[in-house]
Design a protein around this motif. Structure first.
Motif, PDB file in Angstrom:
ATOM      1  N   THR A  15       3.402   6.051  -2.706  1.00  0.00           N
ATOM      2  CA  THR A  15       4.582   6.781  -3.171  1.00  0.00           C
ATOM      3  C   THR A  15       4.645   6.820  -4.693  1.00  0.00           C
ATOM      4  N   THR A  16       4.171   5.771  -5.361  1.00  0.00           N
ATOM      5  CA  THR A  16       4.118   5.794  -6.819  1.00  0.00           C
ATOM      6  C   THR A  16       3.196   6.914  -7.288  1.00  0.00           C
ATOM      7  N   SER A  17       2.033   7.018  -6.658  1.00  0.00           N
ATOM      8  CA  SER A  17       1.103   8.082  -7.010  1.00  0.00           C
ATOM      9  C   SER A  17       1.702   9.448  -6.693  1.00  0.00           C
ATOM     10  N   LEU A  18       2.382   9.555  -5.554  1.00  0.00           N
ATOM     11  CA  LEU A  18       3.020  10.823  -5.187  1.00  0.00           C
ATOM     12  C   LEU A  18       4.014  11.253  -6.256  1.00  0.00           C
ATOM     13  N   ALA A  19       4.849  10.321  -6.679  1.00  0.00           N
ATOM     14  CA  ALA A  19       5.860  10.655  -7.679  1.00  0.00           C
ATOM     15  C   ALA A  19       5.221  10.932  -9.039  1.00  0.00           C
ATOM     16  N   LYS A  20       4.308  10.049  -9.461  1.00  0.00           N
ATOM     17  CA  LYS A  20       3.732  10.132 -10.799  1.00  0.00           C
ATOM     18  C   LYS A  20       2.746  11.289 -10.938  1.00  0.00           C
ATOM     19  N   ASP A  21       1.901  11.487  -9.933  1.00  0.00           N
ATOM     20  CA  ASP A  21       0.795  12.434 -10.054  1.00  0.00           C
ATOM     21  C   ASP A  21       1.060  13.799  -9.425  1.00  0.00           C
ATOM     22  N   ILE A  22       2.036  13.885  -8.509  1.00  0.00           N
ATOM     23  CA  ILE A  22       2.247  15.150  -7.803  1.00  0.00           C
ATOM     24  C   ILE A  22       3.633  15.742  -8.064  1.00  0.00           C
ATOM     25  N   ILE A  23       4.673  14.946  -8.012  1.00  0.00           N
ATOM     26  CA  ILE A  23       6.035  15.488  -8.135  1.00  0.00           C
ATOM     27  C   ILE A  23       6.460  15.641  -9.595  1.00  0.00           C
ATOM     28  N   THR A  24       6.229  14.610 -10.418  1.00  0.00           N
ATOM     29  CA  THR A  24       6.691  14.651 -11.803  1.00  0.00           C
ATOM     30  C   THR A  24       6.012  15.735 -12.647  1.00  0.00           C
ATOM     31  N   PRO A  25       4.696  15.962 -12.538  1.00  0.00           N
ATOM     32  CA  PRO A  25       4.083  17.005 -13.373  1.00  0.00           C
ATOM     33  C   PRO A  25       4.678  18.405 -13.187  1.00  0.00           C
ATOM     34  N   PRO A  26       4.922  18.879 -11.949  1.00  0.00           N
ATOM     35  CA  PRO A  26       5.557  20.203 -11.845  1.00  0.00           C
ATOM     36  C   PRO A  26       6.968  20.240 -12.442  1.00  0.00           C
ATOM     37  N   ILE A  27       7.694  19.139 -12.296  1.00  0.00           N
ATOM     38  CA  ILE A  27       9.036  19.094 -12.904  1.00  0.00           C
ATOM     39  C   ILE A  27       8.908  19.179 -14.419  1.00  0.00           C
ATOM     40  N   GLY A  28       7.953  18.426 -14.960  1.00  0.00           N
ATOM     41  CA  GLY A  28       7.712  18.491 -16.399  1.00  0.00           C
ATOM     42  C   GLY A  28       7.280  19.881 -16.840  1.00  0.00           C
ATOM     43  N   PHE A  29       6.459  20.534 -16.030  1.00  0.00           N
ATOM     44  CA  PHE A  29       6.006  21.895 -16.345  1.00  0.00           C
ATOM     45  C   PHE A  29       7.184  22.865 -16.366  1.00  0.00           C
ATOM     46  N   LEU A  30       8.069  22.725 -15.372  1.00  0.00           N
ATOM     47  CA  LEU A  30       9.253  23.592 -15.325  1.00  0.00           C
ATOM     48  C   LEU A  30      10.173  23.359 -16.523  1.00  0.00           C
ATOM     49  N   ALA A  64       0.839  -1.206   0.000  1.00  0.00           N
ATOM     50  CA  ALA A  64       0.000   0.000   0.000  1.00  0.00           C
ATOM     51  C   ALA A  64       0.870   1.251   0.000  1.00  0.00           C
ATOM     52  N   PHE A  65       1.943   1.234   0.785  1.00  0.00           N
ATOM     53  CA  PHE A  65       2.869   2.360   0.844  1.00  0.00           C
ATOM     54  C   PHE A  65       3.511   2.588  -0.523  1.00  0.00           C
ATOM     55  N   GLY A  66       3.830   1.490  -1.218  1.00  0.00           N
ATOM     56  CA  GLY A  66       4.404   1.597  -2.558  1.00  0.00           C
ATOM     57  C   GLY A  66       3.448   2.266  -3.528  1.00  0.00           C
TER      58      GLY A  66
END
Length: 129
Positions: A34-49, A29-31
């Motif tokens: 964290t997958t959702s955190l990275a894929k849905d929250i962290i990666t999009p702003p990096i991609g936007f930048l 469940a933790f995995g």
């Protein structure tokens, strides 16, 4: 065969096996979190930048249906770093809590020197009777 089943029953009922099973389920469940955190929250702003760049589209086409999707690999690395950091924070917090409990236990176990003298007097009086 009966001995094997009894041995398995003993193993399965032990607290360690149950703790391990709970750990695996919580880890899965933790995995996902964290997958959702990275894929849905962290990666999009990096991609936007980076000008609207999408990591999941990074790939090398070899021809035909053969594709090396290194964007997915980069995403997996990011997930690993997030999981490792989160586990580090949990272990760090547990270590601090354990140290605090040990210090509290040491403080509680310190015996008043006057009480020790009184115990010695009591023991010597009991031995003289």
């Amino acid at each position: 065969m009966k001995g094997f089943l009894n041995e398995f029953k003993t193993f399965a009922i032990k607290g360690n096996a149950i703790d391990l099973a709970v750990g695996v389920v919580v880890g899965a469940a933790f995995g996902q979190i964290t997958t959702s955190l990275a894929k849905d929250i962290i990666t999009p702003p990096i991609g936007f930048l980076l000008g609207g760049f999408d990591f999941s589209t990074l790939a090398i086409f070899l021809g035909g249906d053969s594709v090396i999707r290194y964007g997915s690999f980069l995403q997996a690395i990011l997930n690993f770093v997030i999981i490792a950091f989160a586990l580090f924070l949990v272990v760090r917090a547990l270590n601090r809590l354990t140290k605090k409990q040990e210090q509290d236990a040491k403080a509680v176990t310190k015996v008043d020197p006057q009480l020790e003298v009184l115990k010695e007097i009591r023991d010597s009086l009991t031995a003289n009777k």
